[in-house]
Structures are given as C-alpha cells and as structure tokens.
Design a protein around this motif. Structure first.
Motif, mmCIF file in Angstrom:
data_model
loop_
_atom_site.group_PDB
_atom_site.id
_atom_site.type_symbol
_atom_site.label_atom_id
_atom_site.label_comp_id
_atom_site.label_asym_id
_atom_site.label_seq_id
_atom_site.Cartn_x
_atom_site.Cartn_y
_atom_site.Cartn_z
ATOM 1 N N VAL A 133 0.834 -1.207 0.000
ATOM 2 C CA VAL A 133 0.000 0.000 0.000
ATOM 3 C C VAL A 133 0.864 1.250 0.000
ATOM 4 C CG1 VAL A 133 -1.567 1.381 1.416
ATOM 5 C CG2 VAL A 133 -2.064 -1.031 1.017
ATOM 6 N N TRP A 134 1.915 1.249 0.817
ATOM 7 C CA TRP A 134 2.809 2.411 0.860
ATOM 8 C C TRP A 134 3.599 2.547 -0.436
ATOM 9 C CZ3 TRP A 134 2.425 6.574 3.424
ATOM 10 C CH2 TRP A 134 1.881 6.584 4.711
ATOM 11 N N TRP A 135 3.911 1.414 -1.083
ATOM 12 C CA TRP A 135 4.576 1.481 -2.383
ATOM 13 C C TRP A 135 3.685 2.171 -3.415
ATOM 14 C CZ3 TRP A 135 7.001 -4.086 -3.070
ATOM 15 C CH2 TRP A 135 8.164 -4.162 -2.285
ATOM 16 N N ILE A 136 2.366 2.055 -3.261
ATOM 17 C CA ILE A 136 1.435 2.712 -4.173
ATOM 18 C C ILE A 136 1.206 4.166 -3.772
ATOM 19 C CG2 ILE A 136 -0.949 2.714 -5.035
ATOM 20 C CD1 ILE A 136 -0.943 -0.351 -4.629
ATOM 21 N N VAL A 137 1.026 4.393 -2.470
ATOM 22 C CA VAL A 137 0.688 5.733 -1.984
ATOM 23 C C VAL A 137 1.871 6.686 -2.082
ATOM 24 C CG1 VAL A 137 0.023 7.060 0.074
ATOM 25 C CG2 VAL A 137 -1.149 4.916 -0.471
ATOM 26 N N ALA A 138 3.080 6.222 -1.731
ATOM 27 C CA ALA A 138 4.254 7.109 -1.687
ATOM 28 C C ALA A 138 4.543 7.781 -3.031
ATOM 29 C CB ALA A 138 5.476 6.341 -1.190
ATOM 30 N N PRO A 139 4.541 7.045 -4.162
ATOM 31 C CA PRO A 139 4.763 7.729 -5.445
ATOM 32 C C PRO A 139 3.669 8.744 -5.771
ATOM 33 C CG PRO A 139 5.143 5.372 -5.666
ATOM 34 C CD PRO A 139 4.516 5.579 -4.324
ATOM 35 N N LEU A 285 9.148 6.946 5.572
ATOM 36 C CA LEU A 285 8.693 5.558 5.539
ATOM 37 C C LEU A 285 9.636 4.649 6.321
ATOM 38 C CD1 LEU A 285 7.492 5.183 1.828
ATOM 39 C CD2 LEU A 285 6.110 5.515 3.884
ATOM 40 N N SER A 286 10.926 4.892 6.216
ATOM 41 C CA SER A 286 11.885 4.087 6.967
ATOM 42 C C SER A 286 11.667 4.251 8.467
ATOM 43 C CB SER A 286 13.320 4.484 6.599
ATOM 44 O OG SER A 286 13.578 4.258 5.233
ATOM 45 N N TRP A 287 11.300 5.466 8.883
ATOM 46 C CA TRP A 287 11.064 5.743 10.300
ATOM 47 C C TRP A 287 9.959 4.852 10.857
ATOM 48 C CZ3 TRP A 287 13.887 8.747 13.520
ATOM 49 C CH2 TRP A 287 13.347 9.011 14.779
ATOM 50 N N ILE A 288 8.955 4.525 10.023
ATOM 51 C CA ILE A 288 7.866 3.652 10.479
ATOM 52 C C ILE A 288 8.095 2.206 10.046
ATOM 53 C CG2 ILE A 288 6.191 5.536 10.530
ATOM 54 C CD1 ILE A 288 5.055 4.519 7.889
ATOM 55 N N GLY A 289 9.295 1.916 9.547
ATOM 56 C CA GLY A 289 9.663 0.539 9.249
ATOM 57 C C GLY A 289 9.266 0.033 7.881
ATOM 58 N N ILE A 290 8.949 0.918 6.949
ATOM 59 C CA ILE A 290 8.532 0.506 5.611
ATOM 60 C C ILE A 290 9.709 0.619 4.641
ATOM 61 C CG2 ILE A 290 6.971 0.940 3.675
ATOM 62 C CD1 ILE A 290 5.548 -0.090 6.117
ATOM 63 N N ALA A 292 11.220 1.371 1.341
ATOM 64 C CA ALA A 292 10.656 2.171 0.251
ATOM 65 C C ALA A 292 11.501 2.090 -1.003
ATOM 66 C CB ALA A 292 10.529 3.632 0.700
ATOM 67 N N SER A 293 10.856 2.266 -2.151
ATOM 68 C CA SER A 293 11.550 2.269 -3.432
ATOM 69 C C SER A 293 11.825 3.708 -3.849
ATOM 70 C CB SER A 293 10.709 1.572 -4.503
ATOM 71 O OG SER A 293 11.312 1.715 -5.769
ATOM 72 N N PHE A 294 13.056 4.154 -3.658
ATOM 73 C CA PHE A 294 13.427 5.521 -4.022
ATOM 74 C C PHE A 294 13.274 5.747 -5.522
ATOM 75 C CE2 PHE A 294 16.266 8.820 -5.406
ATOM 76 C CZ PHE A 294 16.139 9.803 -4.436
ATOM 77 N N VAL A 295 13.643 4.755 -6.322
ATOM 78 C CA VAL A 295 13.627 4.905 -7.771
ATOM 79 C C VAL A 295 12.220 5.210 -8.271
ATOM 80 C CG1 VAL A 295 13.978 3.700 -9.953
ATOM 81 C CG2 VAL A 295 15.647 3.442 -8.123
ATOM 82 N N VAL A 296 11.220 4.469 -7.769
ATOM 83 C CA VAL A 296 9.839 4.664 -8.217
ATOM 84 C C VAL A 296 9.317 6.020 -7.764
ATOM 85 C CG1 VAL A 296 7.485 3.787 -8.064
ATOM 86 C CG2 VAL A 296 9.394 2.185 -8.252
ATOM 87 N N ILE A 297 9.591 6.390 -6.509
ATOM 88 C CA ILE A 297 9.139 7.680 -5.991
ATOM 89 C C ILE A 297 9.759 8.822 -6.786
ATOM 90 C CG2 ILE A 297 9.132 9.209 -3.976
ATOM 91 C CD1 ILE A 297 9.163 6.682 -2.232
ATOM 92 N N ALA A 298 11.048 8.708 -7.072
ATOM 93 C CA ALA A 298 11.737 9.760 -7.832
ATOM 94 C C ALA A 298 11.172 9.883 -9.240
ATOM 95 C CB ALA A 298 13.231 9.474 -7.872
ATOM 96 N N THR A 299 10.877 8.752 -9.875
ATOM 97 C CA THR A 299 10.321 8.785 -11.228
ATOM 98 C C THR A 299 8.983 9.516 -11.259
ATOM 99 O OG1 THR A 299 11.413 6.700 -11.799
ATOM 100 C CG2 THR A 299 9.563 7.378 -13.175
ATOM 101 N N MET A 300 8.102 9.199 -10.304
ATOM 102 C CA MET A 300 6.808 9.864 -10.252
ATOM 103 C C MET A 300 6.953 11.335 -9.880
ATOM 104 S SD MET A 300 4.506 7.861 -11.269
ATOM 105 C CE MET A 300 3.082 8.835 -10.782
ATOM 106 N N SER A 301 7.957 11.653 -9.101
ATOM 107 C CA SER A 301 8.196 13.057 -8.744
ATOM 108 C C SER A 301 8.632 13.860 -9.965
ATOM 109 C CB SER A 301 9.247 13.156 -7.637
ATOM 110 O OG SER A 301 8.808 12.522 -6.452
ATOM 111 N N ILE A 302 9.459 13.257 -10.826
ATOM 112 C CA ILE A 302 9.874 13.925 -12.061
ATOM 113 C C ILE A 302 8.653 14.201 -12.939
ATOM 114 C CG2 ILE A 302 11.140 13.650 -14.226
ATOM 115 C CD1 ILE A 302 13.210 12.022 -12.671
#
Length: 394
Positions: A133-139, A285-290, A292-302
C-alpha cells in the motif's frame, strides 16, 4: 556446518551490499557528477559515509520489519535459506548494475523474502499488504507534492540555482585540497560565490539521498541473517555498510554514468527538487519501518514536477472554463538554471519542449524494463527454489 553456512551467508550479504552500493550511488550523486560539481571518487566517499549514518540511526526499524515481521515464524530463516534469499537479491541487483540500471533494491529484497514466506506458508500478508500500500501511496504523494512545486514554486527555485551544468570538460566545481595538514574543500577558480553555494546545495542533497538510502536499504542486505538471531544488529550494519562502500567505489561508476549523463537531460534544479521530495518520503517511511523504493518515488516526482511546470501556461480560471493545457515533462527544460519563468498564464504552450527533449527514449526504455525485470527475477527465482528444490526446504 552451521558456522560454515554462517560464513557463507555473511559473504553473500556482503555481495548484496556491494550491489546496493552500485545501485544507489547513481540516483544520489548522478546529478552532481553529471553537472561536474564533484568527481565520481568524491561521490563514492560521500555516499559511503552518509549511507552508514542512515543505516545505523533509522535503518534498524526497516531491518526489524523484514527480519522479524514480514514472516510469522522467523525459524524459516535458516542459514541455508538465507544463502538462497541473499543470493537472489544480490544476483538480481548485479544484473541491473551490470546493465548500468539502478533497480529498486527494496522491491528486490522484499520479493525474495516474501517468496520464502509464501513457499513455507509463513508469509505475513498484513505486513506485506501494508508495504505494498505504501509502495502505491508514496509515489502518488511524490507526484502531487512535485506538481504543486512545479506550478507555484519552481520558477523561484530555478532562478536561485546558478550552476552551469554543461561545463563538463574542465575540472570539477568542488574538489579536495590535500596539500595542507588536513584536507579541505576547494572551489574551481572561475566559479563565483553563487555557484559555490549552489554546488554545496547539490552536494548536500546527494548526502541527504545517501542517508535516506541507508535508512531503507541496509535491511535488504542483512535482514535475513538478523532474523536467525545468530548475529547482533550493529555488527551486521557495520558489515553491510562496508560492503556498500566497496560497491560505491567500484561498480557504481556504471550507474553514475547512466543517471548523470545518459538517461536524461534533467535540469539541475529539477534534480534537486526531486531528490529532496524523494529523500524525505523515503526517510519518513523508513522511520515507520517501511522499505521504500526511491527509484519509483523519484520517477513519479519527475513526472509530477514536469506536469506542474507545464500547467503554468494556463491559469485556474482558464482551466475552469475548460481550456486544455498541453502537458509535457519536457517543460522542465524550458529555461536554464538562473533564468526566471514567465508568470502563470503568460507563457505560450509552444514554448514548452516535448518529453523527448528531456529523456533519451532508448535508455529510458532500458531503465524501465530492467527496473521491472530485476525484482521479478529475485521473487520468482526465490519462490521456485524454495518450492521445488529440497535442499533449501525449511
């Protein structure tokens, strides 16, 4: 026999860490190296230092998630199964690194560990579901935050940044002077104060990205071994971080070339904005133990940043009247660093470049393909091994 398997497991964990160093240095310091702000050697050193800081401070939360919570019974983390899990994580990442593509280390590791849990009937679906869920929400969060910045704040940020990212033939903007008793930073002689400040900002953002990588990715190398309870957390973090450092100084040169030069002409301003957004999300996300995929988040941010920048050709009132806004990620290349953009509604759509002016199509396709293949190799390979190869049964 157990001690031999432990040594083998640690060696494979080192192999995984080595490949994590190769996969994560490019996203963190590719823009700085591509703009000739620092050398690859300095990028590797900074990445190694800040990865360790992230790993030793926030990283343990993610290690607990993968090593203790993703499966119901940690007894499935036998030394024999750990060697297989780490082999598939490291092997898949090595394929990506060899191709010069920084794949998602978190997706690759979670896939292999989840495959072990699924094959043994011990997979904790609630924890896996939370991660997915966080992999979907974070991007999505990254997209919208970047979109707002692109529409309303990008021009001010871009006007402040003044680094000539095209001067790649001369010496780097920042280097280390070792002539004195203690080494110190020195700036290129032809650079002014504004460029020096901008260079420090770019380096600082890379360090932030290195820290965020450590918080999330250290678990990918050591979580299976930590799950056995045979080795304490801190020694594993030290071993994993040392292996990452080796990867930073060696195989990372490939991903630095891909992220810094080949895949995109992403302006330095955009790279800074994307790096800050992605790093903050990953650290949170790391703080709550998740993991995370930086690459996917960065791509969606671009994509979000380009969308927000492109919508500046239309005011909200015009959009409410149904006027169509041509949107292109290439909008990020509409002006140079240090140049002010027109006010919202004053820019013509034809002034916005196409996305093909920003991304190299063939390299982009290769990156997207490999970023999907690498986690798939890890997950499917691990599942088939644990399901059908008796020697790895638990």
């Amino acid at each position: 026999m157990t001690e031999v398997l432990l040594i083998v497991g640690l060696l494979v964990a080192v192999f995984v860490g080595y490949n994590i160093g190769g996969a994560t240095t490019g996203p963190a310091f590719g823009p700085a190296v591509g703009a000739n702000v620092i050398t690859k050697l300095m990028a590797a050193a900074l990445m190694a230092i800040f990865f360790f800081l992230g790993a030793v401070t926030i990283g343990p939360q993610v290690v607990d998630t993968l090593g203790q919570e993703l499966v119901h019974d940690t007894g499935i983390f036998t030394m024999r199964s750990n060697v297989a899990v780490l082999f598939f994580i490291g092997g898949a990442l090595f394929v990506g690194n060899y191709a010069g593509v920084p794949a998602s280390t978190s997706m690759t590791a979670v896939g292999a560990i989840a495959a072990l849990g699924l094959a043994t009937g011990e997979l904790n679906l609630s924890v896996l579901g939370e991660i997915v869920v966080w992999w979907i929400v974070a991007p999505i969060i990254g997209f919208w935050v970047a979109g707002v910045i692109g529409r309303y704040f990008y021009p001010q940020i871009n006007a402040w940044i003044a680094i000539d990212s095209t001067d790649t033939d001369g010496p780097p903007m920042v280097s280390v002077d070792r002539s004195g008793i203690a080494p110190r930073l020195q700036f290129r002689a032809d650079g002014d104060r504004r460029e020096a400040v901008g260079a420090l900002v770019v380096i600082g953002i890379g360090c932030l990205m290195g820290f965020s990588s450590g918080t999330s990715n250290i678990a990918n190398a050591i979580a299976p071994i930590y799950g056995t309870g045979d080795v304490d957390m801190l020694p594993l973090i030290l071993i994993g971080s040392a292996a990452v450092a080796i990867g930073c100084f060696t195989i990372a040169r490939r991903t630095l070339d891909t992220l810094g030069n080949d895949i995109t002409n992403l302006p330095l301003t955009a790279a800074i904005v994307v790096a800050v957004i992605s790093s903050v999300i990953v650290i949170g996300l790391s703080w709550i133990g998740i993991p995370a995929s930086f690459v996917v988040i960065a791509t969606m941010s671009i994509i979000g940043l380009g969308w927000g920048r492109a919508t500046r050709t239309t005011t909200l009132s015009e959009a409410a009247r149904g006027e169509e806004t041509p949107v292109s990620v290439g909008a990020l290349t509409a002006e140079e660093e240090g140049e002010r953009s027109p006010k919202i509604g004053e820019e013509e759509p034809e002034d916005i470049p196409k996305a093909s002016d920003l991304f190299d199509p063939s390299t982009t396709a290769r990156v997207i393909l490999m970023q999907n293949i690498v986690p798939m190799l890890s997950t499917v390979g691990a599942f088939l091994t644990f399901q059908f190869v008796p020697i790895f049964g638990v």
